[in-house]
Motif scaffolding. Structure first.
Motif, PDB file in Angstrom:
ATOM      1  N   THR A  37      36.808  78.829 186.328  1.00  0.00           N
ATOM      2  CA  THR A  37      37.681  79.939 186.718  1.00  0.00           C
ATOM      3  C   THR A  37      37.743  80.984 185.603  1.00  0.00           C
ATOM      4  N   ILE A  38      37.834  80.527 184.368  1.00  0.00           N
ATOM      5  CA  ILE A  38      37.848  81.460 183.227  1.00  0.00           C
ATOM      6  C   ILE A  38      36.538  82.246 183.188  1.00  0.00           C
ATOM      7  N   ARG A  39      35.417  81.585 183.448  1.00  0.00           N
ATOM      8  CA  ARG A  39      34.118  82.288 183.470  1.00  0.00           C
ATOM      9  C   ARG A  39      34.084  83.355 184.569  1.00  0.00           C
ATOM     10  N   LYS A  40      34.632  83.024 185.760  1.00  0.00           N
ATOM     11  CA  LYS A  40      34.685  84.001 186.852  1.00  0.00           C
ATOM     12  C   LYS A  40      35.541  85.205 186.458  1.00  0.00           C
ATOM     13  N   ILE A  41      36.677  84.934 185.831  1.00  0.00           N
ATOM     14  CA  ILE A  41      37.573  86.015 185.409  1.00  0.00           C
ATOM     15  C   ILE A  41      36.887  86.869 184.349  1.00  0.00           C
ATOM     16  N   ALA A  42      36.194  86.232 183.402  1.00  0.00           N
ATOM     17  CA  ALA A  42      35.486  86.972 182.348  1.00  0.00           C
ATOM     18  C   ALA A  42      34.388  87.858 182.945  1.00  0.00           C
ATOM     19  N   LEU A  43      33.663  87.345 183.925  1.00  0.00           N
ATOM     20  CA  LEU A  43      32.627  88.141 184.580  1.00  0.00           C
ATOM     21  C   LEU A  43      33.248  89.318 185.334  1.00  0.00           C
ATOM     22  N   ILE A  52      45.990  90.939 186.049  1.00  0.00           N
ATOM     23  CA  ILE A  52      46.658  89.642 186.183  1.00  0.00           C
ATOM     24  C   ILE A  52      47.997  89.883 186.883  1.00  0.00           C
ATOM     25  N   LEU A  53      48.220  89.202 188.004  1.00  0.00           N
ATOM     26  CA  LEU A  53      49.480  89.304 188.753  1.00  0.00           C
ATOM     27  C   LEU A  53      49.917  87.895 189.133  1.00  0.00           C
ATOM     28  N   THR A  54      50.627  87.248 188.231  1.00  0.00           N
ATOM     29  CA  THR A  54      51.078  85.876 188.461  1.00  0.00           C
ATOM     30  C   THR A  54      52.560  85.868 188.816  1.00  0.00           C
ATOM     31  N   ASP A  55      53.035  84.706 189.249  1.00  0.00           N
ATOM     32  CA  ASP A  55      54.436  84.556 189.627  1.00  0.00           C
ATOM     33  C   ASP A  55      55.343  84.856 188.431  1.00  0.00           C
ATOM     34  N   ILE A  66      47.278  82.204 179.057  1.00  0.00           N
ATOM     35  CA  ILE A  66      45.980  81.526 178.938  1.00  0.00           C
ATOM     36  C   ILE A  66      44.862  82.512 179.237  1.00  0.00           C
ATOM     37  N   ILE A  67      44.993  83.239 180.346  1.00  0.00           N
ATOM     38  CA  ILE A  67      43.946  84.187 180.725  1.00  0.00           C
ATOM     39  C   ILE A  67      43.801  85.283 179.675  1.00  0.00           C
ATOM     40  N   ALA A  68      44.927  85.867 179.267  1.00  0.00           N
ATOM     41  CA  ALA A  68      44.880  86.964 178.298  1.00  0.00           C
ATOM     42  C   ALA A  68      44.268  86.524 176.972  1.00  0.00           C
ATOM     43  N   SER A  69      44.480  85.266 176.588  1.00  0.00           N
ATOM     44  CA  SER A  69      43.923  84.795 175.315  1.00  0.00           C
ATOM     45  C   SER A  69      42.422  84.513 175.419  1.00  0.00           C
ATOM     46  N   LYS A  70      41.960  84.129 176.592  1.00  0.00           N
ATOM     47  CA  LYS A  70      40.540  83.781 176.760  1.00  0.00           C
ATOM     48  C   LYS A  70      39.687  84.935 177.277  1.00  0.00           C
ATOM     49  N   VAL A  71      40.324  85.916 177.929  1.00  0.00           N
ATOM     50  CA  VAL A  71      39.607  87.069 178.481  1.00  0.00           C
ATOM     51  C   VAL A  71      40.330  88.342 178.020  1.00  0.00           C
ATOM     52  N   PRO A  72      39.958  88.868 176.859  1.00  0.00           N
ATOM     53  CA  PRO A  72      40.642  90.046 176.324  1.00  0.00           C
ATOM     54  C   PRO A  72      40.454  91.283 177.193  1.00  0.00           C
ATOM     55  N   GLY A  73      41.449  92.172 177.132  1.00  0.00           N
ATOM     56  CA  GLY A  73      41.356  93.459 177.807  1.00  0.00           C
ATOM     57  C   GLY A  73      41.832  93.483 179.239  1.00  0.00           C
ATOM     58  N   CYS A  74      42.352  92.380 179.736  1.00  0.00           N
ATOM     59  CA  CYS A  74      42.851  92.371 181.112  1.00  0.00           C
ATOM     60  C   CYS A  74      44.090  93.258 181.229  1.00  0.00           C
ATOM     61  N   LYS A  75      44.212  93.903 182.383  1.00  0.00           N
ATOM     62  CA  LYS A  75      45.421  94.654 182.687  1.00  0.00           C
ATOM     63  C   LYS A  75      46.432  93.664 183.245  1.00  0.00           C
ATOM     64  N   ARG A 106      52.073 100.235 188.502  1.00  0.00           N
ATOM     65  CA  ARG A 106      52.604 100.273 187.137  1.00  0.00           C
ATOM     66  C   ARG A 106      51.886  99.281 186.225  1.00  0.00           C
ATOM     67  N   VAL A 107      50.595  99.194 186.384  1.00  0.00           N
ATOM     68  CA  VAL A 107      49.788  98.268 185.594  1.00  0.00           C
ATOM     69  C   VAL A 107      49.816  98.674 184.120  1.00  0.00           C
ATOM     70  N   HIS A 108      49.871  97.675 183.258  1.00  0.00           N
ATOM     71  CA  HIS A 108      49.836  97.900 181.815  1.00  0.00           C
ATOM     72  C   HIS A 108      48.560  97.310 181.246  1.00  0.00           C
ATOM     73  N   THR A 109      48.002  97.992 180.282  1.00  0.00           N
ATOM     74  CA  THR A 109      46.818  97.508 179.594  1.00  0.00           C
ATOM     75  C   THR A 109      47.217  97.055 178.200  1.00  0.00           C
ATOM     76  N   THR A 110      46.790  95.865 177.838  1.00  0.00           N
ATOM     77  CA  THR A 110      47.071  95.352 176.508  1.00  0.00           C
ATOM     78  C   THR A 110      46.266  96.139 175.493  1.00  0.00           C
ATOM     79  N   VAL A 111      46.945  96.589 174.461  1.00  0.00           N
ATOM     80  CA  VAL A 111      46.277  97.294 173.372  1.00  0.00           C
ATOM     81  C   VAL A 111      46.175  96.309 172.210  1.00  0.00           C
ATOM     82  N   GLU A 112      44.968  95.780 171.998  1.00  0.00           N
ATOM     83  CA  GLU A 112      44.747  94.792 170.945  1.00  0.00           C
ATOM     84  C   GLU A 112      44.960  95.424 169.574  1.00  0.00           C
ATOM     85  N   GLY A 113      45.648  94.711 168.699  1.00  0.00           N
ATOM     86  CA  GLY A 113      45.881  95.183 167.335  1.00  0.00           C
ATOM     87  C   GLY A 113      46.825  96.373 167.264  1.00  0.00           C
ATOM     88  N   ALA A 114      47.666  96.527 168.298  1.00  0.00           N
ATOM     89  CA  ALA A 114      48.576  97.670 168.355  1.00  0.00           C
ATOM     90  C   ALA A 114      49.648  97.585 167.273  1.00  0.00           C
TER      91      ALA A 114
END
Length: 181
Positions: A37-43, A52-55, A66-75, A106-114
């Motif tokens: 699943t992580i590989r699919k998300i990364a692709l 990412i829209l979780t409960d 988990i997703i944000a740590s393994k697949v950087p740059g997700c909104k 109202r999607v937010h993008t993670t800014v790494e090293g902000a």
């Protein structure tokens, strides 16, 4: 059609998303996210981008981390708990199409090293930490800013990683103050 692939927890969440918008989804199958699943998300992130829209509960937050740590740059998109709850059950599948569309608008993008735009003192002065109603105030501010509910430390982290400006923060505070919180 939404360009990005939306990551949700399960099949019922996909059904709710499809009622609200034309989008593709990847289902994590709950909090036990496997390597495939992580590989699919990364692709998907590499090719189209991911939202990412979780409960809005503990398990959803765990999956999001988990997703944000393994697949950087997700909104990231957040539905307020009150808009995703039906008869005590919390989940994206309970949200109205309007609530889902509002979260995706109202999607937010993670800014790494902000660099933090707000400091710990700002949160204390705003009554979001060490205040008798800090938890309810954080929930209201998180909902207004579209970054979800979290504890004080996580709120500071989200304000930083989503680069919420002092102006946006002040407007949210003004709104909760006008509502008597």
């Amino acid at each position: 059609m939404i360009k990005e692939v939306i990551v949700v927890e399960g099949r019922d969440d996909t059904v709710a998303i499809k009622r609200a918008v034309d989008a593709d989804t990847i289902e994590t199958g709950g909090s036990a996210i496997n390597a495939m699943t992580i590989r699919k998300i990364a692709l998907a992130q590499k090719r189209r981008g991911v939202i990412i829209l979780t409960d809005p509960d503990h398990a959803g937050e765990r999956i999001r981390k988990i997703i944000a740590s393994k697949v950087p740059g997700c909104k990231q998109a957040f539905i307020p708990e009150a808009e995703a709850t039906h008869k005590g059950d919390i989940g994206v599948e309970n949200a109205s199409p309007e609530a889902i569309r509002h979260a995706l608008a109202r999607v937010h993008t993670t800014v790494e090293g902000a660099v933090p735009l707000l400091d710990w003192e700002d949160l204390i002065n705003a009554g979001l930490i060490t205040h008798p109603r800090a938890a309810s105030r954080r929930m209201a501010v998180g909902n207004i800013l579209g970054i979800g509910y979290c504890n004080g430390k996580q709120l500071h982290k989200r304000l930083t990683m989503f680069q919420i400006s002092r102006e946006e923060f002040a407007e949210a505070l003004q709104q909760i103050e006008s509502e008597g919180l």
